[in-house]
Design an enzyme around this catalytic site. Structure first.
Site, mmCIF file in Angstrom:
data_model
loop_
_atom_site.group_PDB
_atom_site.id
_atom_site.type_symbol
_atom_site.label_atom_id
_atom_site.label_comp_id
_atom_site.label_asym_id
_atom_site.label_seq_id
_atom_site.Cartn_x
_atom_site.Cartn_y
_atom_site.Cartn_z
ATOM 1 N N GLN A 125 0.879 -1.178 0.012
ATOM 2 C CA GLN A 125 -0.053 0.107 0.080
ATOM 3 C C GLN A 125 0.816 1.207 -0.073
ATOM 4 O O GLN A 125 1.744 1.436 1.023
ATOM 5 C CB GLN A 125 -0.869 0.175 1.282
ATOM 6 C CG GLN A 125 -1.955 1.197 1.352
ATOM 7 C CD GLN A 125 -2.710 1.128 2.782
ATOM 8 O OE1 GLN A 125 -2.461 0.099 3.453
ATOM 9 N NE2 GLN A 125 -3.598 1.779 2.799
ATOM 10 N N SER A 128 0.727 6.923 2.140
ATOM 11 C CA SER A 128 1.527 7.800 3.098
ATOM 12 C C SER A 128 2.761 8.344 2.453
ATOM 13 O O SER A 128 3.594 7.705 1.615
ATOM 14 C CB SER A 128 2.149 7.221 4.192
ATOM 15 O OG SER A 128 0.880 6.401 5.038
ATOM 16 N N SER A 160 4.250 -1.048 4.261
ATOM 17 C CA SER A 160 4.521 -2.181 4.725
ATOM 18 C C SER A 160 4.834 -3.372 3.665
ATOM 19 O O SER A 160 4.287 -3.557 2.813
ATOM 20 C CB SER A 160 3.372 -2.728 5.524
ATOM 21 O OG SER A 160 3.013 -2.008 6.513
ATOM 22 N N GLU A 243 -9.794 -1.262 5.555
ATOM 23 C CA GLU A 243 -8.706 -1.468 6.247
ATOM 24 C C GLU A 243 -9.115 -1.320 7.805
ATOM 25 O O GLU A 243 -8.311 -1.917 8.624
ATOM 26 C CB GLU A 243 -7.760 -0.368 5.990
ATOM 27 C CG GLU A 243 -6.498 -0.428 6.599
ATOM 28 C CD GLU A 243 -5.550 0.603 6.034
ATOM 29 O OE1 GLU A 243 -5.965 1.680 5.409
ATOM 30 O OE2 GLU A 243 -4.219 0.457 5.965
ATOM 31 N N ASN A 366 -5.225 6.617 16.031
ATOM 32 C CA ASN A 366 -6.870 6.592 16.888
ATOM 33 C C ASN A 366 -7.089 8.163 17.023
ATOM 34 O O ASN A 366 -8.523 8.407 17.483
ATOM 35 C CB ASN A 366 -6.446 5.490 17.944
ATOM 36 C CG ASN A 366 -6.457 4.314 17.981
ATOM 37 O OD1 ASN A 366 -6.405 3.900 16.580
ATOM 38 N ND2 ASN A 366 -6.587 3.377 19.029
ATOM 39 N N GLU A 367 -6.424 9.022 17.159
ATOM 40 C CA GLU A 367 -6.823 10.404 17.459
ATOM 41 C C GLU A 367 -7.813 10.672 16.328
ATOM 42 O O GLU A 367 -8.947 11.365 16.493
ATOM 43 C CB GLU A 367 -5.576 11.337 17.511
ATOM 44 C CG GLU A 367 -4.909 11.302 18.638
ATOM 45 C CD GLU A 367 -3.993 10.214 18.852
ATOM 46 O OE1 GLU A 367 -3.584 9.594 17.632
ATOM 47 O OE2 GLU A 367 -3.314 9.760 19.851
HETATM 48 C C1 LIG Z 1 3.017 -0.715 11.271
HETATM 49 C C2 LIG Z 1 2.559 0.382 10.470
HETATM 50 C C3 LIG Z 1 2.280 0.054 8.967
HETATM 51 C C4 LIG Z 1 2.055 1.084 8.094
HETATM 52 N N1 LIG Z 1 1.908 0.580 7.095
HETATM 53 C C5 LIG Z 1 1.568 1.549 5.815
HETATM 54 C C6 LIG Z 1 1.237 1.167 4.417
HETATM 55 O O1 LIG Z 1 1.469 -0.057 4.145
HETATM 56 N N2 LIG Z 1 1.180 1.957 3.378
HETATM 57 C C7 LIG Z 1 1.083 3.436 4.085
HETATM 58 O O2 LIG Z 1 0.778 4.220 2.962
HETATM 59 N N3 LIG Z 1 1.206 3.977 5.050
HETATM 60 C C8 LIG Z 1 1.287 2.998 6.355
HETATM 61 N N4 LIG Z 1 1.668 3.424 7.507
HETATM 62 C C9 LIG Z 1 1.537 4.900 7.748
HETATM 63 C C10 LIG Z 1 0.514 5.251 8.631
HETATM 64 O O3 LIG Z 1 -0.844 5.242 7.700
HETATM 65 C C11 LIG Z 1 0.714 6.460 9.240
HETATM 66 O O4 LIG Z 1 2.047 6.447 10.213
HETATM 67 C C12 LIG Z 1 -0.364 7.298 9.740
HETATM 68 O O5 LIG Z 1 -1.459 7.596 8.783
HETATM 69 C C13 LIG Z 1 -0.102 8.510 10.534
HETATM 70 O O6 LIG Z 1 0.410 9.471 9.752
HETATM 71 P P1 LIG Z 1 1.967 9.991 10.109
HETATM 72 O O7 LIG Z 1 2.765 9.009 10.517
HETATM 73 O O8 LIG Z 1 2.464 10.869 9.149
HETATM 74 O O9 LIG Z 1 1.740 10.792 11.713
HETATM 75 P P2 LIG Z 1 0.942 12.463 11.650
HETATM 76 O O10 LIG Z 1 -0.173 12.468 10.653
HETATM 77 O O11 LIG Z 1 2.233 13.542 11.439
HETATM 78 O O12 LIG Z 1 0.527 12.338 13.180
HETATM 79 C C14 LIG Z 1 1.444 12.510 14.065
HETATM 80 C C15 LIG Z 1 0.520 12.689 15.424
HETATM 81 O O13 LIG Z 1 -0.281 13.854 15.219
HETATM 82 C C16 LIG Z 1 -1.705 13.347 15.416
HETATM 83 N N5 LIG Z 1 -2.528 14.063 14.557
HETATM 84 C C17 LIG Z 1 -2.176 14.449 13.356
HETATM 85 N N6 LIG Z 1 -3.253 15.240 12.851
HETATM 86 C C18 LIG Z 1 -4.416 15.365 13.921
HETATM 87 C C19 LIG Z 1 -5.519 15.846 14.097
HETATM 88 N N7 LIG Z 1 -6.215 16.373 12.967
HETATM 89 N N8 LIG Z 1 -6.256 15.688 15.075
HETATM 90 C C20 LIG Z 1 -5.547 15.030 16.204
HETATM 91 N N9 LIG Z 1 -4.513 14.542 16.154
HETATM 92 C C21 LIG Z 1 -3.813 14.409 15.083
HETATM 93 C C22 LIG Z 1 -1.825 11.809 15.185
HETATM 94 O O14 LIG Z 1 -2.883 11.115 15.539
HETATM 95 C C23 LIG Z 1 -0.386 11.437 15.649
HETATM 96 O O15 LIG Z 1 -0.588 11.167 16.995
HETATM 97 C C24 LIG Z 1 1.964 2.490 8.482
HETATM 98 C C25 LIG Z 1 2.238 2.771 9.899
HETATM 99 C C26 LIG Z 1 2.427 1.799 10.823
HETATM 100 C C27 LIG Z 1 3.007 2.371 12.305
#
Ligand SMILES: Cc1cc2nc3c(=O)[nH]c(=O)nc-3n(C[C@H](O)[C@H](O)[C@H](O)COP(=O)(O)OP(=O)(O)OC[C@H]3O[C@@H](n4cnc5c(N)ncnc54)[C@H](O)[C@@H]3O)c2cc1C
Length: 382
Positions: A125, A128, A160, A243, A366-367
């Site tokens: 996928q 991100s 992943s 998902e 989860n947020e």
């Molecule tokens: C084990 C694992 C597997 C994954 N696999 C894939 C994959 O296969 N393909 C893929 O595309 N992605 C994948 N991801 C990425 C995943 O989708 C992102 O990590 C996730 O969407 C969060 O984005 P970010 O890491 O950029 O964090 P951010 O979006 O930068 O968030 C950082 C923090 O800020 C909080 N936050 C951000 N915006 C808000 C808001 N509006 N209100 C409240 N809180 C907020 C978030 O909850 C978090 O705690 C994977 C992640 C993990 C951990």
């Protein structure tokens, strides 16, 4: 309410349990996040598919059995209870396939789904980006129109199993002038095509469970566009429901872990420690509640396993349950929990705990899920 299953489902459960008892490897396979482990998991998928057990709820035409959602839940219960290997194709099976069922063409389904079910093509996928996680509509990777298709450029991250996967699916910006939720295109692409560079990222356990994907004018033919260009956001949101909902994390995964936790308590628990006993009981109750929630959804005629915004409720539930369950096991094991090669399955609990830490992050944090529940399920103001 009568929770007994009908004789056909009971017979299916017996068939699945019998097959798994014969075919699940006695020793766990090497980690799926290593080259050897990935290949071994892929081979197991082929064995599962040969028994028509890889995708039981899919139409027979694509390798399934046209089974009901309830039968699929039963399959998952038996699979996890038997300690079946991680499903290496899970992003394809549980995110891309439902998207193709809803938005793909017959040609795409015929071409993609049977090979996916047999594990011959494993999908990653690619949603991100470094600047777009929770705020997915902020993606900047581009798809530029060319003769017979599109040229992809940009960077994806946290993909992943992309290190050893064959193909990717993701969202790209096809119209930079459109409003940010419009002007997106949903595409499938070859991870080994000219212009693609896949760079592994090590996870907390040191293994390359993720990758960054760099794309430099990668050609994608029109036949690999899902739906209409510009409609990518709407299509992605329907994938996200799957998902977060039952399909990615079936209840059987947690009822199996809860049963192992109860056994660990019986083997190693201190009966005087009533606080820990309460946590074991509460983890078991949480898993059972999620199982009953699954049965409720399955008994809702016509349900497909995704319930839009309500799938966010399940996502918060299973991810927090998984963490509590594994944390309880580690507390029960005490110092032994830190010894990777100790007897008694401690390493499995520690690995499970490290992965459970990611549950509140992947598939939408989860947020974000709590905001979805507040606004779209409860109707609260933004
Ligand atoms: C084990 C694992 C597997 C994954 N696999 C894939 C994959 O296969 N393909 C893929 O595309 N992605 C994948 N991801 C990425 C995943 O989708 C992102 O990590 C996730 O969407 C969060 O984005 P970010 O890491 O950029 O964090 P951010 O979006 O930068 O968030 C950082 C923090 O800020 C909080 N936050 C951000 N915006 C808000 C808001 N509006 N209100 C409240 N809180 C907020 C978030 O909850 C978090 O705690 C994977 C992640 C993990 C951990």
């Amino acid at each position: 309410m009568n929770l007994d299953v009908d004789p056909a489902t009971a017979a299916f459960r017996t068939e699945v349990a019998g097959w798994l008892a014969e075919h699940v490897p006695a020793e766990p396979l090497p980690s799926v996040d290593t080259a050897e482990g990935f290949a071994r998991h892929r081979a197991f998928e082929a064995t599962l598919a040969a028994a028509r057990l890889a995708v039981v709820s899919w139409p027979a035409r694509y390798g399934g059995r046209d089974a009901s959602l309830l039968d699929w839940l039963v399959f998952e219960e038996e699979y996890h209870a038997a300690g079946g290997p991680v499903r290496v194709g899970q992003n394809g099976l549980f995110v891309l396939a439902p998207t193709l069922f809803a938005h793909g063409t017959d040609e795409q389904r015929d071409r993609v789904l049977p090979a996916m079910a047999r594990g011959e093509v494993v999908w990653a996928q690619a949603w991100s980006e470094p600047g777009a996680g929770s705020d997915l509509a902020a993606i900047t990777s581009r798809a530029v129109r060319t003769d017979g298709g599109w040229l992809l450029s940009g960077q994806k991250t946290w993909s992943s199993r992309a290190v050893w996967a064959d193909r990717g699916f993701g969202l790209f910006r096809s119209d930079p002038d459109a409003e940010r939720h419009r002007g997106l295109i949903y595409l499938m692409f070859d991870l080994r095509a000219p212009g693609v560079t896949v760079r592994p990222i090590a996870q907390l356990d040191g293994e390359a469970g993720f990758a960054e994907i760099f794309l430099d004018e990668v050609f994608v033919p029109d036949e690999d566009v899902i739906g209409t260009p510009g409609e990518g956001w709407r299509i992605a949101m329907s994938s996200a429901g799957h998902e977060r909902g039952l399909t990615l994390r079936a209840p059987g995964r947690f009822t199996a872990a809860a049963s192992r936790l109860v056994q660990l308590w019986r083997d190693a628990g201190d009966p005087a420690d009533t606080a820990l006993a309460d946590r074991v009981a509460s983890a078991w109750i949480g898993a059972r509640a999620y199982q009953l929630h699954g049965y409720r959804i399955a008994s809702d005629a016509g349900h497909t396993g995704s319930s839009g915004a309500e799938s966010s409720l399940g996502k918060v539930w299973w991810s927090e349950l998984d963490l509590a369950l594994h944390q309880t096991a580690l507390d029960l094991l005490g110092p032994q929990a830190e010894l990777r090669d100790s007897a008694g399955g401690a390493a499995r609990w520690l690995d499970g705990y490290l992965f459970a830490l990611a549950g509140p992050v992947y598939a939408g944090t989860n947020e974000i899920q709590r905001s979805v529940i507040a606004e779209r399920v409860l109707g609260l103001p933004r």
